[in-house]
Design an enzyme around this catalytic site. Structure first.
Site, PDB file in Angstrom:
ATOM      1  N   ASP A 107      62.527  31.443  40.189  1.00 44.91           N
ATOM      2  CA  ASP A 107      62.531  30.224  40.995  1.00 44.91           C
ATOM      3  C   ASP A 107      61.126  30.006  41.519  1.00 44.91           C
ATOM      4  OD1 ASP A 107      64.599  28.471  42.980  1.00 44.91           O
ATOM      5  OD2 ASP A 107      62.630  28.914  43.806  1.00 44.91           O
ATOM      6  N   ASP A 147      60.675  30.972  45.130  1.00 42.27           N
ATOM      7  CA  ASP A 147      60.700  32.405  45.442  1.00 42.27           C
ATOM      8  C   ASP A 147      59.453  33.108  44.924  1.00 42.27           C
ATOM      9  OD1 ASP A 147      63.119  31.948  46.560  1.00 42.27           O
ATOM     10  OD2 ASP A 147      64.319  32.823  44.962  1.00 42.27           O
ATOM     11  N   CYS A 178      36.885  14.320  35.335  1.00 40.49           N
ATOM     12  CA  CYS A 178      36.903  14.224  33.878  1.00 40.49           C
ATOM     13  C   CYS A 178      38.304  14.366  33.314  1.00 40.49           C
ATOM     14  CB  CYS A 178      36.027  15.314  33.261  1.00 40.49           C
ATOM     15  SG  CYS A 178      34.284  15.196  33.680  1.00 40.49           S
ATOM     16  N   CYS A 209      44.562  52.294  25.436  1.00 40.82           N
ATOM     17  CA  CYS A 209      45.624  51.335  25.778  1.00 40.82           C
ATOM     18  C   CYS A 209      46.903  51.706  25.040  1.00 40.82           C
ATOM     19  CB  CYS A 209      45.217  49.915  25.369  1.00 40.82           C
ATOM     20  SG  CYS A 209      43.625  49.354  25.982  1.00 40.82           S
ATOM     21  N   CYS A 219      49.612  54.510  26.167  1.00 38.66           N
ATOM     22  CA  CYS A 219      50.655  54.129  27.122  1.00 38.66           C
ATOM     23  C   CYS A 219      51.489  52.964  26.602  1.00 38.66           C
ATOM     24  CB  CYS A 219      50.039  53.737  28.466  1.00 38.66           C
ATOM     25  SG  CYS A 219      49.474  55.140  29.455  1.00 38.66           S
ATOM     26  N   ARG A 233      42.993  43.555  35.932  1.00 38.73           N
ATOM     27  CA  ARG A 233      44.033  44.503  35.521  1.00 38.73           C
ATOM     28  C   ARG A 233      43.490  45.474  34.487  1.00 38.73           C
ATOM     29  NH1 ARG A 233      46.388  47.804  36.313  1.00 38.73           N
ATOM     30  NH2 ARG A 233      48.560  48.374  36.106  1.00 38.73           N
ATOM     31  N   CYS A 247      43.346  49.546  34.767  1.00 38.28           N
ATOM     32  CA  CYS A 247      43.896  50.439  33.737  1.00 38.28           C
ATOM     33  C   CYS A 247      42.837  51.438  33.263  1.00 38.28           C
ATOM     34  CB  CYS A 247      44.381  49.618  32.544  1.00 38.28           C
ATOM     35  SG  CYS A 247      46.169  49.448  32.453  1.00 38.28           S
TER      36      CYS A 247
END
Lengths: 283, 109, 139
Positions: free
Chosen positions: A71, A74, A102, A199, A202, A240, A244
Site C-alpha cells: 500500500d 503504508d 524540459c 556476490c 551469497c 547497498r 555488501c
C-alpha cells in the site's frame, strides 16, 4: 540446499536448515490493483548459474515487512517520492530551469528506470540513472550535481522509478554495453575482502539460506531505491553495494565509480523480467 | 523546526453520516531518541515528536503521547466516526516547540 | 534514524545492562509506570488485545496494533528498552473504535505490554514477547 563454494568463515556465518528459510509464494499486489512480477524465468544469459527462477527480494522478507509495500500509504518510501516531486519542480542552477522545465510532469519518465543503466551514445559510456540525473543537472540546468548516494539523489530516483512501477526490468547487455556488462559479471564472481566472498557466494549459491538471522535473497536490485527498516531511509543501489563489499571486510569501490556502474548493469540484467518495484521496503 | 518534516494523511474523500472510517498518517521525522552517541562519544540530544492529535470539527478523535520508542517517520492508523461533513485536523508537537499540521475535508452524502 | 553497527551494539548493550539488573529493579520500573497509569487498581487479564510479530526482522521498526473495546486509553510499554514507555493512546468522543496501529523500536527480544483503561474505570493488561533478530549483513 545449495552449499557449494563456501569458505570456512562463511560456513560458520550461514546456518543451514532453518525451517522458514525458503522464499515464500505470496503475490505482491500494490494498492489492490497493480500485480507485480516478483518471480519469473531467469534471462537467457543466466544459463549455467543454477538459477532457473529469478525472485524479487520481497519474497525473502517477513509477512509484516512485505505488507508495508502493498500500500503506497503504508510504504514509508513514498514520503521521499513526495520530496522528489518537490525537487522535480524546483528551479536550480544558472540556466534557471527545473526538471519540469524540459520534461514537464514526472510521468514523462515512464519506462526510464526499467532500461537503466544504459549506453549513452554521445558520452560514449554506460550511464546509471543517477549519472543521467546528474548529467541533466550539470549540463542542462547548470546546477551542482547531487552527491551520488545522497538523500536528494535517492528521492529523485524514487520519483523516477515509481513511473515505471510494474514494468519489466529490461536493460540491454549487448552492443556497446557488452564490454561494461562483462566487467560487471567478472566483479560479481570475484571474491573480495578478508572473508573472501563474491556476490555469487551469497546471492547465487546461498539465496534462501540464513546468514545469521538474515534471510539471503538473490540480491536483485529491481526494488531500488529501497526503504530499509534498519536505517529508516531510502537506500541507493551503490550504497547497498558498498555495504555488501564492506561486509566482506574489503576496501569498497567508490559509489558512482566505474566498478559499481559495471556491477549495477550486470546485477540489473539478472533481474530482466522482474517488475520495477522502487521504492520497495526491505528489512 | 526539525529539517524536512513532511506530514502525509489518508482520509476517505466522502462517507455516510455516522460511518466509521479508517485514517492513516505518517510524518517524516528522525525521532532522535536521546540514547545514541555521535562519533566523539557525546550523547546526541533527544529530539522527537512527543504528541499527536487528530480532531474532527474541533472534537477529539485520538490523542497519542509519544515516547522515543516510536520509530523514525511515525505512523498511526486509527478509526474515526464521521457524524457530519467537515474537516479533520492533524497536529504533531515537536520537542523543539514547533508544531506540524495538516487538514483533510470529508463530505457526507 | 540511521544506526551504525556500533550504535546498534550500543543500544543493544544498554538493553543488556537493563536485563542484567536484578529482576525486582527492572520489574519495578515497569510496575511503577503501570501503577502511575492505574493508580494501583487491579488489572484484568482480558479485555485488551495486542498484535505484534513473533519475530521482528528489525528492531527499529516493529509494527504493533492495540485494541480494547470501549477503552478510554491504552498505554504501551516495552519492558526491555532503556526507557520502557512507548506511547499512550487516548481515545476521544469521535474515536470509531478504541484501536490503533503504530511502529515501534525494540532494543532487543523482550515483552511488549499494553494496559487499557476501560470506560468504567477498570483496567486490563496483556503482553506479548517479541523476538528481535540481528541481521547478518552489518546488523
Amino acid at each position: 540446499m545449495k552449499f557449494k563454494a563456501l569458505t570456512a568463515i562463511a560456513a560458520l556465518m550461514i546456518a543451514p536448515g532453518v525451517a522458514f528459510a525458503e522464499p515464500d509464494d505470496d503475490t505482491l499486489v500494490i494498492n489492490g490493483e497493480t500485480e507485480m512480477v516478483t518471480k519469473t524465468a531467469a534471462p537467457a544469459h543466466m544459463e549455467g548459474t543454477g538459477i532457473d527462477t529469478i525472485m524479487s527480494g520481497w519474497h525473502f522478507r517477513s509477512d509484516e515487512t512485505q505488507a508495508l509495500e502493498t500500500d503506497d500509504f503504508d510504504n514509508p518510501g513514498m514520503i521521499f517520492v513526495d520530496a522528489g516531486r518537490e525537487q522535480w519542480n524546483t528551479v536550480e542552477g544558472e540556466a534557471g530551469k527545473s526538471c519540469a522545465s524540459c520534461h514537464e510532469g514526472p510521468e514523462s519518465m515512464e519506462g526510464v528506470r526499467a532500461v537503466y543503466p544504459k549506453w549513452n551514445e554521445d558520452a560514449g559510456e554506460v550511464r546509471t540513472l543517477a549519472h543521467q540525473i546528474n548529467a541533466c543537472r550539470t549540463e542542462n540546468m547548470k546546477a551542482d550535481p547531487y552527491k551520488y548516494t545522497s538523500g536528494q539523489m535517492a528521492n529523485m530516483e524514487a520519483l523516477i522509478s515509481l513511473q515505471s512501477r510494474g514494468m519489466p526490468v529490461n536493460v540491454a547487455i549487448d552492443g556497446p554495453a557488452a564490454e561494461t556488462w562483462e566487467q560487471g559479471k567478472e566483479l560479481y564472481y570475484t571474491r573480495t575482502g578478508q572473508l573472501e566472498l563474491s556476490c555469487a557466494n551469497c546471492h547465487e549459491d546461498n539465496y534462501g539460506n540464513m546468514i545469521r538471522a538474515d534471510h539471503l535473497s538473490q540480491g536483485q536490485i529491481n526494488g531500488f531505491p529501497t526503504y530499509r527498516l534498519k536505517n529508516a531511509k531510502l537506500n541507493t543501489v551503490h550504497a547497498r553495494f558498498k555495504g555488501c563489499v564492506r561486509d566482506t571486510r574489503a576496501e569498497t569501490f567508490k559509489p558512482g565509480g566505474p566498478e559499481f556502474i559495471a556491477l549495477e548493469l550486470y546485477v540489473a540484467s539478472r533481474g530482466n523480467g522482474l517488475s520495477v518495484e522502487g521504492p520497495s521496503v526491505r528489512n | 523546526m526539525a529539517k524536512g518534516v513532511r506530514p502525509r494523511v489518508k482520509v476517505p474523500k466522502s462517507a455516510s453520516a455516522g460511518d466509521v472510517i479508517t485514517i492513516k498518517c505518517l510524518i517524516s521525522h528522525q525521532m532522535e531518541s536521546g540514547q545514541r552517541k555521535d562519533k566523539e562519544g557525546n550523547v546526541i540530544p533527544r529530539s522527537i515528536i512527543n504528541n499527536f492529535t487528530c480532531s474532527f470539527n474541533g472534537e477529539t478523535v485520538i490523542n497519542v503521547k509519544m515516547e522515543p520508542a516510536i520509530s523514525t517517520n511515525p505512523y498511526f492508523e486509527f478509526d474515526a466516526k464521521v457524524p457530519e461533513a467537515g474537516e479533520f485536523e492533524f497536529v504533531w508537537d515537536d520537542d523543539d516547540g514547533s508544531t506540524y499540521t495538516d487538514t483533510q475535508a470529508i463530505s457526507v452524502g | 534514524m540511521d544506526l551504525t553497527r556500533r550504535e546498534t551494539l550500543a543500544v543493544g548493550g544498554a538493553a543488556l545492562v537493563v536485563a542484567a539488573l536484578p529482576m525486582p529493579a527492572m520489574a519495578s520500573a515497569v510496575d511503577d509506570l503501570i501503577n502511575e497509569f492505574t493508580g494501583g487498581a487491579d488489572l484484568a487479564d482480558s479485555g485488551v488485545d495486542l498484535i505484534a510479530p513473533e519475530i521482528a526482522e528489525n528492531g527499529n521498526t516493529v509494527p504493533i496494533e492495540v485494541s480494547a473495546e470501549g477503552a478510554a486509553s491504552i498505554m504501551v510499554l516495552a519492558a526491555g528498552n532503556p526507557t520502557p514507555p512507548v506511547a499512550t493512546f487516548n481515545f476521544g468522543p469521535l474515536a470509531g473504535e478504541s484501536r490503533a496501529k503504530t511502529r515501534i523500536r525494540l532494543a532487543g527480544t523482550q515483552d511488549v505490554i499494553a494496559v487499557a483503561k476501560m470506560a468504567d474505570g477498570s483496567f486490563a493488561r496483556t503482553s506479548k514477547n517479541v523476538k528481535v533478530t540481528i541481521g547478518g549483513c552489518g546488523g
